[in-house]
Design an enzyme around this catalytic site. Structure first.
Site, PDB file in Angstrom:
ATOM      1  N   TYR A 440       0.786  -1.290  -0.124  1.00 17.52           N
ATOM      2  CA  TYR A 440      -0.105   0.073   0.083  1.00 17.52           C
ATOM      3  C   TYR A 440       0.839   1.188  -0.024  1.00 17.52           C
ATOM      4  O   TYR A 440       2.050   1.172   0.199  1.00 17.52           O
ATOM      5  CB  TYR A 440      -1.067  -0.075   0.933  1.00 17.52           C
ATOM      6  CG  TYR A 440      -0.741  -0.190   2.541  1.00 17.52           C
ATOM      7  CD1 TYR A 440       0.251   0.098   3.050  1.00 17.52           C
ATOM      8  CD2 TYR A 440      -1.959  -0.417   3.474  1.00 17.52           C
ATOM      9  CE1 TYR A 440       0.655  -0.027   4.512  1.00 17.52           C
ATOM     10  CE2 TYR A 440      -1.656  -0.798   4.951  1.00 17.52           C
ATOM     11  CZ  TYR A 440      -0.338  -0.444   5.304  1.00 17.52           C
ATOM     12  OH  TYR A 440      -0.120  -0.498   6.349  1.00 17.52           O
ATOM     13  N   GLU A 441      -0.095   2.379  -0.166  1.00 20.07           N
ATOM     14  CA  GLU A 441       0.992   3.637  -0.371  1.00 20.07           C
ATOM     15  C   GLU A 441       1.779   3.523  -1.572  1.00 20.07           C
ATOM     16  O   GLU A 441       2.962   4.247  -1.652  1.00 20.07           O
ATOM     17  CB  GLU A 441       1.638   4.293   0.757  1.00 20.07           C
ATOM     18  CG  GLU A 441       0.707   4.156   1.955  1.00 20.07           C
ATOM     19  CD  GLU A 441      -0.493   5.112   1.848  1.00 20.07           C
ATOM     20  OE1 GLU A 441      -0.529   5.888   0.782  1.00 20.07           O
ATOM     21  OE2 GLU A 441      -1.429   5.025   2.556  1.00 20.07           O
TER      22      GLU A 441
END
Lengths: 594, 594
Positions: A440-441
């Site tokens: 994620y990110e």
């Protein structure tokens, strides 16, 4: 049952001795603490993590979150009470802007408090991490009214924040976003669309949740240039700050995931939700990037935090579990077997993890101190230099601390043998929880492309040049110090490899961008090794400067640094070989050959 | 929903073209098949795996096994019916001894059928794998009566087999075993004790379960020399082969694990269970090692099998999922984005997995063909040479195929981005299931010590010398073939590194065994790289010999081999650097420093 002790002394050593906090002392708006007060803050944060958050980590994983039919989401038992104490203790606000009720401490202190809390309970702590990032985006791009309305509540943790980017058809490629913003007569917007993978999109911890939502204003162009950022709170916030009715947004479902069970990953349905534009129309991605970059450092911290807690448990187990005998002679002849920490291969596993953790934490602290300067220094040149380094290190920290974090959790689990595979031991949860950090990110592949495609060439390579100059100057200044020789030699070799790789990109990547893309991942990891190698050299220099003389420090910390230099740094050569192999073999097979 | 297609053509290519089956043709007791019949067997096995086993994989993980109050264990819905079809189809018996009702095919064919079934459903297939290993132990060490009583049922899969070694206080260190065998007047024994982590220790798939149990005969010496191996069936087997009453052994509980949920991991309580000695008293470990060595090859196969199915799903996803554009020009200008397989970094991930899988499968087949010779050749010298290689390769295969298998499952999961973290996609299950392969049948650290401490020095290094001679001869014989140059150069470099490391062990490991132990893990992985590199060179030679001339083969297989040579083989240098760093830094820190 896993355990955790916050590495308070280690952090204090970094802040006091390796990177004396004076580096950011006197910056406007930044509170200065004496080493004693700092130690007290860290100790209290550690105790909170150890006693309040850690006991909820396994139960949170087991119980998970529950969505009710009305779209509300219940966090696992104990989480609400813990969050209440978290807010009461002021922990979300450690690095928060003093002008909005924060404690105004260095971002380095905030990062370390985050590390402690994440080691203890990642699913709990990331709620607050995203809130801090949302807060920064509003501070950077919001109007005065928006700041006044939202920031104090977010700084305090009374309200939480989220980032809404992903949709079913787009994760990495945000240009494909379909969520629509329809302008209203009063200047506000109505949002329509579906967002997925929204961490803590709905829960029962705070009285309100402030969603930052990327959407396309009706009629805006396709692609990322048509995107704008909106603030859409769960409960409408009246101009006087009081809470109004529910907004037209709902958690449609929560995902079943590999890990992070105690943090609800939500599908968010926007069905005409009221939203206010944050920053300029059409510049939503830029505003969101403020949030994303800070969140990336937060994710890097998660990688380190899980590596640390997994290490601590593996080390404790290795000192207790007795199997076999030391090769040369029994160490505990009175017992039926020696503790497994006598075995060199067990030490290899443990030392590789801890050597990484100590160096990676230094890199995180060093970078966070630069972020203080970038945000607060009155000196424009200092701000620019710090911003350069922060930009360069963000993808490196995110990619390397999370990839290695996952690997370290697995290595630590392995020390437990069969017991590590059993849920009760808690080691497998660390692996499952850590795994998302590489995703994620921005997946780590995206971090690598960000590093090589954007951060490296930016401003004629100014950031990279500054970094290599700093390392080269350090090497030169210390060249005569024989105590540092075990650190300087491998660092110099690593720096040479990094420079060769960079040169290779300049020669071959401009001509054929596939060559840069094909080597980006290896380059990111090589960069991480060199940066952490530099940190170890700094740690060694600070240790010797601290008057320990020729003798190794009592706790043997530098032996872990030597391990890193002897056994981890040599990987730069393999990375260089892969980078200079180029893209030819990679691009040759047609899709059908896969 | 994950998918799976058995790589039948790939296996047929290996057996027909790279290692023509003639290598084991004519061995006594080994059935010879024409390439067409072999292809038909593989095709049917693949279809069974794809259509019967694979559809139960995700549901089995979700449902798990249930232990009832009476100690019986229920496997997930569908497993009983599938097992019935598995036995009916004769799949457990593929490589089974023809004299006991098996089909008598090469162990290589058996290994490939195992790979297919494991890719489709590892939790299901390992029940059968352990049965085959138990069968081998009885064939090698049992009396004629024991063979007649147990082997036909085990070969057919009508009964299942288990191995009972681990106890709470001992996993690796079997000398600490406490389970007691009390001699009875009739020559049998009664077993008392608790075994843990017993895979498929109790279930409802077969009509009987034959436990092979390591225990200490009352009064036997401490340590491994006091251990004997016993056969203790769940239902007593009467001399006429009919099933009698329940034996005094019970599944006390089943473990909650990270993965492999559909395979019950049991605590087994022996409370005076009837057991018969298998082989000689006091030589239990030797008898168990027959089982264990075969099981280790089986675990290596699991590592490959999960790497393969994870790869297949990642490749399919990469061809379907559209995000972003190819760097130079859009590939699907008509669509909103290109499939992500256009991105070099996605290709890097996919190619690294597939390049490993193809080479690792070749190594597995090659080794299994040697096992045929070791087991069946009338020529003692040929048997010895094959046994040497089998012994050397067993820890390498187990350690390298499982460590890399786990890494590859993670890499494949990563290709899915956020979706890979969601349970539905099935990718996270592959990671969780694969993770145990690096642990059981001896952790990979133990494999490394077995390789360096036992297999390498055995008989004056005869096995190692034979292996390096074979590779060196190959390199010499093909030196002039320019088409092979991209394979031969890196292989030669890898072999040099392996020889340097071996020499270093001779010079430093004998003097100080910690030096050998500290480098063992890297040595094992380096050995794996060189062995797989050799396999790729053999595949390339066979491809060109097959008349494909200078042109790369249509399916681009050799491009994956070039990837391996360019990007994976350079790791041997890092391994060498670590090995030659020695043990000094590893052994220096006191336990308290960890």
């Amino acid at each position: 049952m896993p355990r955790y002790t916050a590495p308070v002394a280690e952090v204090a050593f970094l802040l006091d001795r390796v990177f004396p906090m004076e580096g950011s002392t006197g910056l406007p708006g930044l509170a200065d603490l004496s080493p004693e007060t700092l130690q007290a803050v860290l100790t209290q944060a550690g105790r909170f993590a150890e006693t309040v958050l850690q006991p909820l980590n396994q139960s949170g994983d087991r119980e998970g979150c529950r969505r009710h039919e009305d779209g509300s989401v219940e966090t696992p038992p104990g989480f609400r009470a813990a969050y209440h104490r978290y807010v009461e203790g002021g922990w979300p606000a450690v690095s928060g802007d003093a002008g909005f009720g924060g404690q105004g401490l260095s971002l380095a202190v905030g990062a370390m408090v985050n590390e402690f809390c994440t080691s203890a309970n990642m699913a709990f702590t990331m709620v607050s991490g995203l809130t801090q990032s949302a807060c920064s985006a509003i501070l950077a791009h919001g109007s005065a009214a928006q700041k006044a309305l939202y920031v104090p509540k977010l700084v305090a943790g009374a309200w939480c924040g989220t980032m809404n980017l992903t949709e079913p058809q787009c994760g990495t490629d945000l240009g494909l976003i379909r969520t629509k913003a329809v302008p209203q007569a009063d200047g506000s917007y109505r949002l329509f669309g579906q967002k997925i993978f929204i961490s803590a999109g709905e829960h029962d911890l705070a009285e309100n949740i402030v969603h930052l939502v990327l959407a396309r204003i009706e009629g805006a162009p396709a692609g990322t240039k048509g995107l704008s950022l909106f603030v859409a709170p769960k409960l409408i916030v009246r101009p006087d700050g009081s809470l109004g009715p529910r907004n037209a947004l709902l958690c449609g479902s929560i995902e079943r995931k590999m890990g992070l069970h105690a943090n609800p990953t939500c599908v968010m349905d926007y069905d005409g939700a009221e939203g206010e534009l944050l920053g300029e129309a059409g510049r939503g991605l830029q505003a969101m990037f403020v949030m994303m970059n800070q969140a990336r450092i937060g994710v890097a911290t998660q990688g380190l935090a899980l590596s640390e807690v997994a290490y601590q448990n593996a080390a404790a187990y290795a000192k207790e579990r007795r199997q076999g005998r030391a090769l040369k002679a029994p160490r505990s002849p009175e017992a039926p077997a020696d503790p497994i920490i006598v075995h060199p291969d067990v030490r290899r596993a443990l030392m590789s993890i801890r050597a990484f953790n100590l160096g990676a934490r230094a890199l995180l602290v060093w970078t966070a101190l630069k972020a203080d300067i970038a945000r607060r220094s009155p000196d424009a040149a200092a701000r620019d230099a710090a911003e350069d380094l922060l930009g360069l290190m963000t993808p490196v920290l995110k990619g390397v601390l999370t990839d290695t974090g996952v690997r370290n959790c697995i290595e630590a689990q392995q020390v437990f043998g069969g017991y590590g595979y059993i849920v009760e031991a808690g080691m497998e949860q660390f692996v499952r929880d850590a795994r998302i950090t590489a995703v994620y990110e921005g997946t780590n592949g995206i971090q690598a492309l960000d590093l090589v495609g954007r951060k490296l060439p930016r401003d004629g390579g100014r950031a990279f040049t500054a970094f290599t100059k700093e390392v080269a100057s350090f090497l030169k200044a210390r060249a005569g110090d024989t105590r540092l020789a075990p650190f300087l030699g491998p660092l110099k070799q690593g720096l040479d490899h990094l420079q060769q790789a960079t040169l290779w990109f300049m020669q071959h990547g401009l001509r054929d961008p596939d060559n840069a893309a094909a080597g980006a991942y290896d380059y990111m990891h090589m960069f991480g090794l060199v940066a952490i190698g530099y940190m170890w050299a700094r740690i060694a220099a600070a240790t010797f400067a601290g008057g320990d003389g020729d003798a190794p420090p009592e706790d043997g910390r530098l032996l872990f640094g030597r391990f890193f230099m002897e056994r981890t740094m040599p990987e730069t050569a393999a990375h260089l070989a892969r980078i200079t192999a180029g893209a030819a073999t990679l691009v040759a097979p047609p899709a059908e050959a896969f």
